[in-house]
Design a protein around this motif. Structure first.
Motif, PDB file in Angstrom:
ATOM      1  N   ASP A  47      69.586  59.860  27.513  1.00  0.00           N
ATOM      2  CA  ASP A  47      68.455  59.046  28.875  1.00  0.00           C
ATOM      3  C   ASP A  47      69.450  57.538  29.330  1.00  0.00           C
ATOM      4  O   ASP A  47      70.125  57.357  28.524  1.00  0.00           O
ATOM      5  CB  ASP A  47      67.200  58.486  29.030  1.00  0.00           C
ATOM      6  CG  ASP A  47      66.775  57.688  27.118  1.00  0.00           C
ATOM      7  OD1 ASP A  47      67.485  56.890  27.450  1.00  0.00           O
ATOM      8  OD2 ASP A  47      66.123  57.702  27.085  1.00  0.00           O
ATOM      9  N   VAL A  48      69.285  57.533  30.656  1.00  0.00           N
ATOM     10  CA  VAL A  48      69.679  56.251  30.995  1.00  0.00           C
ATOM     11  C   VAL A  48      69.887  54.251  30.216  1.00  0.00           C
ATOM     12  O   VAL A  48      70.503  54.629  29.940  1.00  0.00           O
ATOM     13  CB  VAL A  48      69.348  55.860  31.947  1.00  0.00           C
ATOM     14  CG1 VAL A  48      69.727  54.481  32.826  1.00  0.00           C
ATOM     15  CG2 VAL A  48      69.543  56.928  33.593  1.00  0.00           C
ATOM     16  N   PHE A  49      68.596  54.178  29.704  1.00  0.00           N
ATOM     17  CA  PHE A  49      67.960  53.572  28.441  1.00  0.00           C
ATOM     18  C   PHE A  49      69.123  53.753  27.720  1.00  0.00           C
ATOM     19  O   PHE A  49      70.073  52.412  27.285  1.00  0.00           O
ATOM     20  CB  PHE A  49      66.461  53.855  28.746  1.00  0.00           C
ATOM     21  CG  PHE A  49      66.539  52.212  27.876  1.00  0.00           C
ATOM     22  CD1 PHE A  49      67.083  50.495  27.541  1.00  0.00           C
ATOM     23  CD2 PHE A  49      66.133  52.596  26.117  1.00  0.00           C
ATOM     24  CE1 PHE A  49      66.533  49.990  26.910  1.00  0.00           C
ATOM     25  CE2 PHE A  49      66.589  51.584  25.213  1.00  0.00           C
ATOM     26  CZ  PHE A  49      66.225  50.097  25.635  1.00  0.00           C
ATOM     27  N   ALA A  50      69.189  54.462  27.094  1.00  0.00           N
ATOM     28  CA  ALA A  50      69.499  55.011  25.706  1.00  0.00           C
ATOM     29  C   ALA A  50      71.438  54.827  26.365  1.00  0.00           C
ATOM     30  O   ALA A  50      72.250  53.707  24.977  1.00  0.00           O
ATOM     31  CB  ALA A  50      69.291  55.604  25.213  1.00  0.00           C
ATOM     32  N   SER A  51      72.400  55.357  26.706  1.00  0.00           N
ATOM     33  CA  SER A  51      73.382  54.966  27.279  1.00  0.00           C
ATOM     34  C   SER A  51      73.461  53.298  27.415  1.00  0.00           C
ATOM     35  O   SER A  51      74.365  53.216  27.015  1.00  0.00           O
ATOM     36  CB  SER A  51      73.785  56.016  28.047  1.00  0.00           C
ATOM     37  OG  SER A  51      73.485  55.755  29.554  1.00  0.00           O
ATOM     38  N   THR A  52      72.940  52.559  28.217  1.00  0.00           N
ATOM     39  CA  THR A  52      73.194  51.513  28.539  1.00  0.00           C
ATOM     40  C   THR A  52      72.149  50.811  27.578  1.00  0.00           C
ATOM     41  O   THR A  52      73.695  49.500  27.348  1.00  0.00           O
ATOM     42  CB  THR A  52      72.517  51.246  29.683  1.00  0.00           C
ATOM     43  OG1 THR A  52      70.568  51.309  30.023  1.00  0.00           O
ATOM     44  CG2 THR A  52      73.103  52.163  31.215  1.00  0.00           C
ATOM     45  N   PHE A  53      71.634  50.743  27.034  1.00  0.00           N
ATOM     46  CA  PHE A  53      71.526  49.934  25.198  1.00  0.00           C
ATOM     47  C   PHE A  53      72.747  49.965  24.210  1.00  0.00           C
ATOM     48  O   PHE A  53      73.026  48.814  23.782  1.00  0.00           O
ATOM     49  CB  PHE A  53      70.370  51.024  24.953  1.00  0.00           C
ATOM     50  CG  PHE A  53      70.093  49.849  23.204  1.00  0.00           C
ATOM     51  CD1 PHE A  53      69.017  48.556  23.465  1.00  0.00           C
ATOM     52  CD2 PHE A  53      69.943  50.076  21.951  1.00  0.00           C
ATOM     53  CE1 PHE A  53      68.772  48.130  22.527  1.00  0.00           C
ATOM     54  CE2 PHE A  53      70.004  49.001  20.736  1.00  0.00           C
ATOM     55  CZ  PHE A  53      69.213  47.958  21.233  1.00  0.00           C
TER      56      PHE A  53
END
Length: 138
Positions: free
Chosen positions: A2-8
């Motif tokens: 997901d977007v959060f995991a990849s940016t985190f």
């Protein structure tokens, strides 16, 4: 992923992955992480390591307590619930001191330890873009 995991994972510092389960419970999967920073509490230097996660919608602060290294949630707030956000740049000891009032009325202060002055300016721009207020230069 997901977007959060990849940016985190792109923004994370060493030690921040230990806090990921708490951050994941607080943030929507489509909310990108824009800042992950290790912090200290001015006035409480022995209180352990603190991590600040800033997304487009939320601010989450966790603590890694000493000496047992237990991770706990300190703050989980939508950005609309955080007020009176100010920060001061310190280029002599590269960092930014961030102050804000949480939804319970408590004034919080965190000092982000940053590696160099270029990083200080990048983080300052992220804060300016997120909170649209004027910082004080130290």
């Amino acid at each position: 992923m997901d977007v959060f995991a990849s940016t985190f994972h792109a923004a994370a510092l060493p030690g921040a992955h230990h806090h990921l389960p708490i951050f994941r419970n607080c943030v929507d999967p489509d909310d990108p992480a824009i800042l992950v920073a290790r912090c200290v509490r001015p006035g409480a230097p022995l209180s352990g390591d603190w991590f600040l996660l800033l997304t487009r919608r939320r601010m989450v602060v966790t603590q890694d307590t000493r000496p047992l290294h237990r991770t706990r949630l300190h703050l989980n707030a939508h950005l609309r619930q955080v007020s009176n956000v100010t920060w001061r740049l310190d280029l002599s000891k590269p960092g930014i001191e961030l102050a804000f009032t949480a939804m319970d009325g408590v004034r919080e202060r965190l000092r982000m330890r940053l590696g160099d002055s270029d990083t200080v300016w990048r983080v300052e721009q992220l804060l300016r873009d997120t909170f649209v207020c004027k910082p004080a230069l130290v």
